[in-house]
Enzyme design. Structure first.
Site, PDB file in Angstrom:
ATOM      1  N   CYS A 258      17.291  13.506   8.664  1.00 28.56           N
ATOM      2  CA  CYS A 258      16.410  13.402   9.840  1.00 28.56           C
ATOM      3  C   CYS A 258      15.845  11.991   9.904  1.00 28.56           C
ATOM      4  CB  CYS A 258      15.275  14.418   9.723  1.00 28.56           C
ATOM      5  SG  CYS A 258      14.072  14.302  11.077  1.00 28.56           S
ATOM      6  N   ARG A 267       6.690  11.854   1.639  1.00 28.17           N
ATOM      7  CA  ARG A 267       5.543  12.517   2.260  1.00 28.17           C
ATOM      8  C   ARG A 267       4.548  12.820   1.151  1.00 28.17           C
ATOM      9  NH1 ARG A 267       3.059  17.167   4.709  1.00 28.17           N
ATOM     10  NH2 ARG A 267       4.229  18.711   3.510  1.00 28.17           N
TER      11      ARG A 267
HETATM   12  P1  ADP Z   1       8.271  18.810   3.132  1.00 34.60           P
HETATM   13  O1  ADP Z   1       7.028  18.429   2.446  1.00 34.60           O
HETATM   14  O2  ADP Z   1       9.405  18.860   2.198  1.00 34.60           O
HETATM   15  O3  ADP Z   1       8.502  17.934   4.326  1.00 34.60           O
HETATM   16  P2  ADP Z   1       6.989  21.260   4.154  1.00 34.60           P
HETATM   17  O4  ADP Z   1       5.982  20.613   5.036  1.00 34.60           O
HETATM   18  O5  ADP Z   1       7.667  22.449   4.735  1.00 34.60           O
HETATM   19  O6  ADP Z   1       8.173  20.303   3.716  1.00 34.60           O
HETATM   20  O7  ADP Z   1       6.279  21.680   2.811  1.00 34.60           O
HETATM   21  C1  ADP Z   1       6.981  22.298   1.785  1.00 34.60           C
HETATM   22  C2  ADP Z   1       6.074  23.143   0.901  1.00 34.60           C
HETATM   23  O8  ADP Z   1       5.175  22.306   0.187  1.00 34.60           O
HETATM   24  C3  ADP Z   1       5.196  24.120   1.683  1.00 34.60           C
HETATM   25  O9  ADP Z   1       5.115  25.340   0.983  1.00 34.60           O
HETATM   26  C4  ADP Z   1       3.847  23.443   1.675  1.00 34.60           C
HETATM   27  O10 ADP Z   1       2.761  24.341   1.805  1.00 34.60           O
HETATM   28  C5  ADP Z   1       3.862  22.807   0.313  1.00 34.60           C
HETATM   29  N1  ADP Z   1       2.903  21.709   0.194  1.00 34.60           N
HETATM   30  C6  ADP Z   1       2.864  20.569   0.917  1.00 34.60           C
HETATM   31  N2  ADP Z   1       1.842  19.799   0.549  1.00 34.60           N
HETATM   32  C7  ADP Z   1       1.190  20.469  -0.456  1.00 34.60           C
HETATM   33  C8  ADP Z   1       0.059  20.196  -1.259  1.00 34.60           C
HETATM   34  N3  ADP Z   1      -0.627  19.055  -1.151  1.00 34.60           N
HETATM   35  N4  ADP Z   1      -0.293  21.118  -2.186  1.00 34.60           N
HETATM   36  C9  ADP Z   1       0.404  22.268  -2.340  1.00 34.60           C
HETATM   37  N5  ADP Z   1       1.491  22.574  -1.611  1.00 34.60           N
HETATM   38  C10 ADP Z   1       1.888  21.690  -0.685  1.00 34.60           C
HETATM   39  N1  ARG Z   2      14.082  18.564  14.037  1.00 31.05           N
HETATM   40  C1  ARG Z   2      12.708  18.985  14.055  1.00 31.05           C
HETATM   41  C2  ARG Z   2      12.055  18.460  15.331  1.00 31.05           C
HETATM   42  O1  ARG Z   2      12.622  17.626  15.969  1.00 31.05           O
HETATM   43  C3  ARG Z   2      11.943  18.507  12.841  1.00 31.05           C
HETATM   44  C4  ARG Z   2      11.705  17.028  12.778  1.00 31.05           C
HETATM   45  C5  ARG Z   2      10.886  16.512  11.617  1.00 31.05           C
HETATM   46  N2  ARG Z   2      10.849  17.385  10.504  1.00 31.05           N
HETATM   47  C6  ARG Z   2      11.771  17.475   9.559  1.00 31.05           C
HETATM   48  N3  ARG Z   2      11.637  18.415   8.673  1.00 31.05           N
HETATM   49  N4  ARG Z   2      12.752  16.628   9.497  1.00 31.05           N
HETATM   50  O2  ARG Z   2      10.969  18.893  15.668  1.00 31.05           O
END
Ligand code: ADP
Ligand code: ARG
Length: 343
Positions: A258, A267
């Site tokens: 992405c 992140r």
């Molecule tokens: P990514 O971080 O890989 O982009 P997500 O936003 O879906 O994907 O988050 C993945 C998992 O990590 C979710 O279960 C989210 O609640 C958990 N998570 C993200 N940040 C934290 C945090 N600071 N503490 C605990 N769990 C977290």
């Molecule tokens: N493809 C999804 C959108 O356009 C997610 C984009 C960002 N998030 C991700 N997990 N790559 O809304």
């Protein structure tokens, strides 16, 4: 040959903002070395009109072959132009991160992840089943050779009981199944084969294999010691990089499926309790915007907040270093806590 998508007026994605019939027409008939076409790249945004972005790359070549579409999207999301270059800095000594919540009143947990993909292979949207399974076996073998606090075990999704899988998701350690954006992008093909999770006993160091990216390297723990989380992550990245060659471009940094994750692919987030600020979302957003932060819900992307708890993370990932990504989060979180205290 595909036909130009019929986007409704309500569509707000980067895809519908930037894909013109002229650009679409000019990209027809092109195909990367892995057989990835413009229709493959845009399928997720066409099938999911509520996408924010709407495009995925099938391989490194997608970013150049379809640059007339990807470049303006990358510029719009990251503020990063074709002429800019990306720089990496994974040195924890350069991070100014005293714990913003030493009493543990606001920050529940800290998590920092990076996405990585294996050099010279297609990305998830274009990978074959055999290639994906090879990534799983080679990367899990590399992880199994880690020692000390990074040593752990690999659990493949196919062998996992439903009960354990659900518990790992509930506890924020594992990715969910069935994401419709990934589904349309071809990233869920052959599910659950080839996917899994590696983690140490404490679950402070985890690696997802073959989800949206081939590796998601994660460091996390309770509380707000962001420097400790970053330090563990950078150690892990350099150990894994000795064993697995990552896809990297001088221009775009670490390559991800992405475009939002390009560059650092990082992140850095906290789960933080801000019930008073949450009652004034305008003030909340003014602070997060100023520090280039994104607000997510408690169960990750596309989830809602519960009990005034939010996931606050850096939004910028490309054209800034890893240290700057984490610094954005640290500085913004400090201001959020100061404001919450004053209310
Ligand atoms: P990514 O971080 O890989 O982009 P997500 O936003 O879906 O994907 O988050 C993945 C998992 O990590 C979710 O279960 C989210 O609640 C958990 N998570 C993200 N940040 C934290 C945090 N600071 N503490 C605990 N769990 C977290
Ligand atoms: N493809 C999804 C959108 O356009 C997610 C984009 C960002 N998030 C991700 N997990 N790559 O809304």
């Amino acid at each position: 040959m595909g036909t130009f998508p019929d986007f409704p007026k309500s569509c707000k994605s980067q895809l519908c903002a930037h894909l013109t019939p002229e650009i679409y027409q000019a990209l027809q008939g092109r195909s990367t070395v892995n057989g990835f076409t413009i229709d493959d790249a845009i399928r997720s945004g066409v099938e999911n009109i509520d996408s924010g972005i709407g495009v995925y790359a099938g391989d490194l070549e997608s970013y150049t072959l379809f640059a007339t579409l990807f470049d303006p999207i990358i510029e719009s999301y990251h503020g990063f132009r074709q002429s800019d270059t990306h720089q990496s800095n994974l040195n924890p000594d350069d991070l100014q991160a005293p714990n913003p919540d030493p009493e543990g009143e606001y920050i529940l947990s800290t998590r920092i992840r990076v996405g990585r993909n294996v050099a010279d292979l297609p990305l998830g949207p274009a990978i074959t089943k055999a290639q994906r399974n090879k990534v799983e076996s080679e990367v899990s073998a590399a992880l199994n050779s880690l020692t000390g606090s990074l040593s752990g075990s690999y659990y493949s999704l196919g062998d996992m009981s439903e009960e354990i899988r659900k518990q790992l998701i509930e506890d924020h350690f594992l990715f969910k199944a069935g994401d419709r954006f990934l589904e349309s992008a071809g990233l869920n093909r052959d599910w659950p084969e080839g996917r899994g999770i590696y983690h140490n006993d404490e679950k402070t160091f985890l690696v997802w294999i073959n989800e949206e990216d081939q590796l998601r390297i994660i460091s996390m723990q309770q509380g707000g010691d962001i420097l400790e989380v970053f330090t563990r992550l950078t150690t892990a990245i350099s150990e894994i990089e000795k064993r697995v060659p990552f896809s990297y471009s001088e221009h775009l940094g670490y390559i991800t499926s992405c475009p939002t994750n390009l560059g650092t692919a990082m992140r850095a987030s906290v789960h933080i309790k801000l019930p008073k600020l949450a009652a004034d979302m305008e003030a909340f957003k003014a602070i997060t915007d100023r520090h280039h932060l994104q607000i997510r819900g408690i169960h990750g992307e596309h989830s809602e907040s519960e009990g005034g708890i939010y996931d606050i993370s850096n939004k910028r990932r490309l054209g800034v270093t890893e240290v700057q990504c984490v610094q954005d989060m640290v500085d913004g979180v400090a201001e959020l806590i100061a404001t919450e205290k004053s209310l």
